[in-house]
Design a protein around this motif. Sequence first.
Motif, PDB file in Angstrom:
ATOM      1  N   GLU A   1     -14.467   9.919  13.564  1.00  0.00           N
ATOM      2  CA  GLU A   1     -15.470  10.819  13.018  1.00  0.00           C
ATOM      3  C   GLU A   1     -14.852  11.798  12.025  1.00  0.00           C
ATOM      4  OE1 GLU A   1     -18.366  11.639  16.315  1.00  0.00           O
ATOM      5  OE2 GLU A   1     -18.030  13.635  15.486  1.00  0.00           O
ATOM      6  N   MET A   2     -13.690  12.329  12.391  1.00  0.00           N
ATOM      7  CA  MET A   2     -13.036  13.312  11.518  1.00  0.00           C
ATOM      8  C   MET A   2     -12.594  12.678  10.209  1.00  0.00           C
ATOM      9  SD  MET A   2     -10.834  15.886  13.815  1.00  0.00           S
ATOM     10  CE  MET A   2     -10.487  16.789  12.342  1.00  0.00           C
TER      11      MET A   2
ATOM     12  N   GLY B   1      -5.782   1.167  10.656  1.00  0.00           N
ATOM     13  CA  GLY B   1      -7.013   0.411  10.467  1.00  0.00           C
ATOM     14  C   GLY B   1      -8.186   1.322  10.122  1.00  0.00           C
ATOM     15  N   ILE B   2      -8.322   2.410  10.862  1.00  0.00           N
ATOM     16  CA  ILE B   2      -9.425   3.344  10.603  1.00  0.00           C
ATOM     17  C   ILE B   2      -9.275   3.959   9.219  1.00  0.00           C
ATOM     18  CG2 ILE B   2     -10.540   5.485  11.358  1.00  0.00           C
ATOM     19  CD1 ILE B   2      -9.508   4.858  14.168  1.00  0.00           C
ATOM     20  N   ARG B   3      -8.071   4.344   8.870  1.00  0.00           N
ATOM     21  CA  ARG B   3      -7.839   4.977   7.563  1.00  0.00           C
ATOM     22  C   ARG B   3      -8.193   4.019   6.425  1.00  0.00           C
ATOM     23  NH1 ARG B   3      -4.967   9.449   7.255  1.00  0.00           N
ATOM     24  NH2 ARG B   3      -3.934   8.865   5.324  1.00  0.00           N
TER      25      ARG B   3
ATOM     26  N   ASP C   1      -7.647  11.097   3.372  1.00  0.00           N
ATOM     27  CA  ASP C   1      -6.524  11.703   2.660  1.00  0.00           C
ATOM     28  C   ASP C   1      -6.602  13.221   2.597  1.00  0.00           C
ATOM     29  OD1 ASP C   1      -5.470   9.176   2.215  1.00  0.00           O
ATOM     30  OD2 ASP C   1      -6.703   8.893   0.431  1.00  0.00           O
ATOM     31  N   SER C   2      -7.560  13.797   3.340  1.00  0.00           N
ATOM     32  CA  SER C   2      -7.621  15.256   3.409  1.00  0.00           C
ATOM     33  C   SER C   2      -6.602  15.743   4.441  1.00  0.00           C
ATOM     34  CB  SER C   2      -9.021  15.696   3.842  1.00  0.00           C
ATOM     35  OG  SER C   2      -9.248  15.259   5.165  1.00  0.00           O
ATOM     36  N   PHE C   3      -6.382  17.049   4.438  1.00  0.00           N
ATOM     37  CA  PHE C   3      -5.434  17.617   5.391  1.00  0.00           C
ATOM     38  C   PHE C   3      -5.866  17.308   6.820  1.00  0.00           C
ATOM     39  CE2 PHE C   3      -4.423  21.260   8.176  1.00  0.00           C
ATOM     40  CZ  PHE C   3      -3.053  21.101   8.226  1.00  0.00           C
ATOM     41  N   LEU C   4      -7.154  17.517   7.114  1.00  0.00           N
ATOM     42  CA  LEU C   4      -7.653  17.287   8.473  1.00  0.00           C
ATOM     43  C   LEU C   4      -7.605  15.810   8.849  1.00  0.00           C
ATOM     44  CD1 LEU C   4     -10.634  19.783   8.581  1.00  0.00           C
ATOM     45  CD2 LEU C   4      -8.598  19.828  10.014  1.00  0.00           C
ATOM     46  N   GLY C   5      -7.909  14.954   7.878  1.00  0.00           N
ATOM     47  CA  GLY C   5      -7.844  13.514   8.135  1.00  0.00           C
ATOM     48  C   GLY C   5      -6.438  13.079   8.490  1.00  0.00           C
TER      49      GLY C   5
ATOM     50  N   LEU D   1      -6.309   6.176   0.179  1.00  0.00           N
ATOM     51  CA  LEU D   1      -5.477   5.672  -0.912  1.00  0.00           C
ATOM     52  C   LEU D   1      -4.124   5.217  -0.397  1.00  0.00           C
ATOM     53  CD1 LEU D   1      -6.354   8.367  -3.574  1.00  0.00           C
ATOM     54  CD2 LEU D   1      -7.165   6.000  -3.478  1.00  0.00           C
ATOM     55  N   ALA D   2      -3.686   5.836   0.693  1.00  0.00           N
ATOM     56  CA  ALA D   2      -2.410   5.457   1.291  1.00  0.00           C
ATOM     57  C   ALA D   2      -2.561   5.453   2.806  1.00  0.00           C
ATOM     58  CB  ALA D   2      -1.309   6.423   0.855  1.00  0.00           C
ATOM     59  N   PRO D   3      -3.103   4.355   3.347  1.00  0.00           N
ATOM     60  CA  PRO D   3      -3.398   4.343   4.784  1.00  0.00           C
ATOM     61  C   PRO D   3      -2.165   4.557   5.654  1.00  0.00           C
ATOM     62  CG  PRO D   3      -4.040   2.253   3.746  1.00  0.00           C
ATOM     63  CD  PRO D   3      -3.506   3.125   2.674  1.00  0.00           C
ATOM     64  N   THR D   4      -0.996   4.167   5.126  1.00  0.00           N
ATOM     65  CA  THR D   4       0.186   4.236   5.968  1.00  0.00           C
ATOM     66  C   THR D   4       0.976   5.536   5.787  1.00  0.00           C
ATOM     67  OG1 THR D   4       1.327   2.986   4.264  1.00  0.00           O
ATOM     68  CG2 THR D   4       0.512   1.747   6.150  1.00  0.00           C
TER      69      THR D   4
END
Lengths: 187, 177
Positions: free
Chosen positions: B109-110, A143-145, B117-121, A151-154
């Motif tokens: 927050e991160m 959900g957060i993503r 879609d970043s490495f940290l995310g 682009l690809a939350p899952t």
Amino acid sequence: MAIIGIVYAMINGTMEDVNQALFESADEAVTLVIGLASILIFWVGMMRVAERAGILRGLARMFRPIVQRLFPEIPENHPALGYILANFSANLFGLGNAATPMGIKAMEEMKKLNQSDRASNSMITFLVINTSSITIVPTTVIGIRMEYGSLAPTETVSTTILATTITTVAAIVIDRMLRKRRERRST
Amino acid sequence: MIQWMTVVSIWLVPCMILFILLIATIKKVPAYEVFVEGGKEGLHLAISLLPFLLGMMVAIAILRSSGALDALIQLISPVLTAVGFPAEIAPLAIIRPISGTAALSVTTEMIQTYGPDSFLGRLASTMQGSTDTTLYILTVYFGAVGIKKMGEALKVGLIADFIGIIVSVIIVTWIFL
């Protein structure tokens, strides 16, 4: 923990924040329990019906080979095994709300077997598996993503499952090692 | 596969309730009476849980608001970075077993700052999903049945969390980099 915090606040000069947090968190806990009460009432009630109807016993019998190895102290077809299985399956499907009441019932049944205020081996094994989390679909994270335009939350589902599996297995192994050590000490 | 899993999750609860009630009807269990009886027990459980939960949450709140937790994070972070651990993720790693809500806000927050879609995310997402709040679980479950001697549960739980954090870093590095 509280002592460390208060002493640190004395040095750090954050006493005001501590005061505020004290009552805010107490308030939060009450709200949380009220939220928990609704699901506890519903699921404990529902599971009681399931128990009377013999569903839990049936479930316990079906998965006996696996669960029996994890919880050797619990007698065959004991309702505790049914509750444990119900808790695990609810967790697997990401139904944390339903998992908690079933887990608590499992703990109660295990306490009946143990009759002491000390945690039994089965309880420790059960909780260790729970704390290492066995979710397949981490719904909140997805959900957060999505909210932040992924682009690809899952795409992190696979890494999460992999990490969770390794952690859970590691937790069980550590638990077993410590248990063996405990038993050696007591004999 | 994922879509399918979400559908299963949505259907599972109503179907389970239906299944339980059907079997109960077949076996002639007085479903409503038994449900109410169990529900009372659930309410009792919730109330007996309150002191345990309140105590733990207040203690954590004190620790956070006093700044002691931040100090701890600052103390441990250099050690973690020294062993090749991404510095930005250290706060999340430390807070994850202690407070679920705090960890969730750190994760959010991160993801917000570095992008999902970043490495940290991705790492934060994996870490958030792969372990649970050990302290909360132990408080709730042991509190509900009135067990005060936790034995080695806390120790094993925290070791498992630590392994989970390391494993997350390794897996995300390996798959996404």
